[in-house]
Design an enzyme around this catalytic site. Sequence first.
Site, PDB file in Angstrom:
ATOM      1  N   ASN A  38      -4.824   1.408  -6.491  1.00 18.41           N
ATOM      2  CA  ASN A  38      -5.871   0.368  -6.426  1.00 18.41           C
ATOM      3  C   ASN A  38      -6.469   0.061  -7.799  1.00 18.41           C
ATOM      4  O   ASN A  38      -7.656  -0.264  -7.927  1.00 18.41           O
ATOM      5  CB  ASN A  38      -6.976   0.762  -5.430  1.00 18.41           C
ATOM      6  CG  ASN A  38      -7.942  -0.368  -5.067  1.00 18.41           C
ATOM      7  OD1 ASN A  38      -9.103  -0.111  -4.746  1.00 18.41           O
ATOM      8  ND2 ASN A  38      -7.513  -1.599  -5.126  1.00 18.41           N
ATOM      9  N   ASP A  94       5.707  -1.545  -9.207  1.00 18.08           N
ATOM     10  CA  ASP A  94       4.559  -0.861  -9.795  1.00 18.08           C
ATOM     11  C   ASP A  94       4.632  -0.972 -11.323  1.00 18.08           C
ATOM     12  O   ASP A  94       5.562  -0.437 -11.936  1.00 18.08           O
ATOM     13  CB  ASP A  94       4.615   0.611  -9.363  1.00 18.08           C
ATOM     14  CG  ASP A  94       3.424   1.403  -9.848  1.00 18.08           C
ATOM     15  OD1 ASP A  94       2.640   0.874 -10.652  1.00 18.08           O
ATOM     16  OD2 ASP A  94       3.287   2.559  -9.407  1.00 18.08           O
ATOM     17  N   CYS A 111      -2.222  -0.963  -2.587  1.00 23.32           N
ATOM     18  CA  CYS A 111      -1.155  -0.390  -3.421  1.00 23.32           C
ATOM     19  C   CYS A 111      -1.403   1.120  -3.512  1.00 23.32           C
ATOM     20  O   CYS A 111      -2.133   1.682  -2.696  1.00 23.32           O
ATOM     21  CB  CYS A 111      -1.085  -1.078  -4.786  1.00 23.32           C
ATOM     22  SG  CYS A 111      -2.596  -0.936  -5.761  1.00 23.32           S
ATOM     23  N   CYS A 143      -4.021  -1.532 -10.272  1.00 22.26           N
ATOM     24  CA  CYS A 143      -3.110  -2.512 -10.892  1.00 22.26           C
ATOM     25  C   CYS A 143      -2.782  -3.658  -9.942  1.00 22.26           C
ATOM     26  O   CYS A 143      -3.341  -4.754 -10.043  1.00 22.26           O
ATOM     27  CB  CYS A 143      -1.814  -1.842 -11.358  1.00 22.26           C
ATOM     28  SG  CYS A 143      -2.069  -0.539 -12.588  1.00 22.26           S
ATOM     29  N   ARG A 144      -1.876  -3.422  -8.988  1.00 23.54           N
ATOM     30  CA  ARG A 144      -1.372  -4.535  -8.172  1.00 23.54           C
ATOM     31  C   ARG A 144      -2.391  -5.074  -7.171  1.00 23.54           C
ATOM     32  O   ARG A 144      -2.584  -6.289  -7.081  1.00 23.54           O
ATOM     33  CB  ARG A 144      -0.096  -4.096  -7.435  1.00 23.54           C
ATOM     34  CG  ARG A 144       1.082  -3.887  -8.363  1.00 23.54           C
ATOM     35  CD  ARG A 144       2.187  -3.104  -7.672  1.00 23.54           C
ATOM     36  NE  ARG A 144       1.759  -1.731  -7.387  1.00 23.54           N
ATOM     37  CZ  ARG A 144       2.443  -0.855  -6.669  1.00 23.54           C
ATOM     38  NH1 ARG A 144       3.588  -1.226  -6.119  1.00 23.54           N
ATOM     39  NH2 ARG A 144       1.999   0.366  -6.495  1.00 23.54           N
ATOM     40  N   SER A 145      -3.002  -4.186  -6.386  1.00 21.58           N
ATOM     41  CA  SER A 145      -3.876  -4.729  -5.325  1.00 21.58           C
ATOM     42  C   SER A 145      -5.148  -5.389  -5.875  1.00 21.58           C
ATOM     43  O   SER A 145      -5.589  -6.395  -5.297  1.00 21.58           O
ATOM     44  CB  SER A 145      -4.181  -3.691  -4.235  1.00 21.58           C
ATOM     45  OG  SER A 145      -4.827  -2.561  -4.731  1.00 21.58           O
TER      46      SER A 145
END
Length: 166
Positions: free
Chosen positions: A14, A128, A11, A16-18
């Site tokens: 690195n 995001d 993401c 939050c999402r990934s």
Amino acid sequence: MNKKVNVLFVCLGNICRSPMAQGAFERCVLEAGLESLVGADSAGTHAFHVGSSPDKRAIATALKRKIDIAHQRARRVKVQDFRDFDYVIAMDRDNYGTLRYACPAGRQHALHMFLDFSPELRKKEVPDPYYGGDSGFDTALDLIQTASGGLLLDIREAHLSGPEAT
Ligand code: 4NP
């Protein structure tokens, strides 16, 4: 013997999402008993948060689903990643564009959009959640958990068809 299949989730930051994707996917791999055959890591396209723990909202959202991501530390994608990982998976189109630009010739086939592994969602991007409220993290993790199942199915079909993986 099957060679280990390595997956890198990417993401922007690195944090939050990934990291949630790494944690959710690792959980799927463990539940399938495939941890000796499938590995995961995560990275960001930008270096803002290198060395940091995941965002506390991401940690809390994952923990509510019994996924512990607190030990992860942010790092930036590097060119060697395109050689070390069989799947390099972007959360959104911006991430994908950045990766495509950085990807060496001959390795473009390793790049994917994460939600392409769950076409039933009819969505292209994991939004995001960084600038929004807590519910954005739940929404992102819902998408991530669904796509993690689709990704593991793809890996089984494409790479793990031998008797050890059944
Ligand atoms: P991520 O979210 O890409 O899912 O880790 C973000 C984290 C940090 C920032 C933006 C998005 N930031 O601008 O610092």
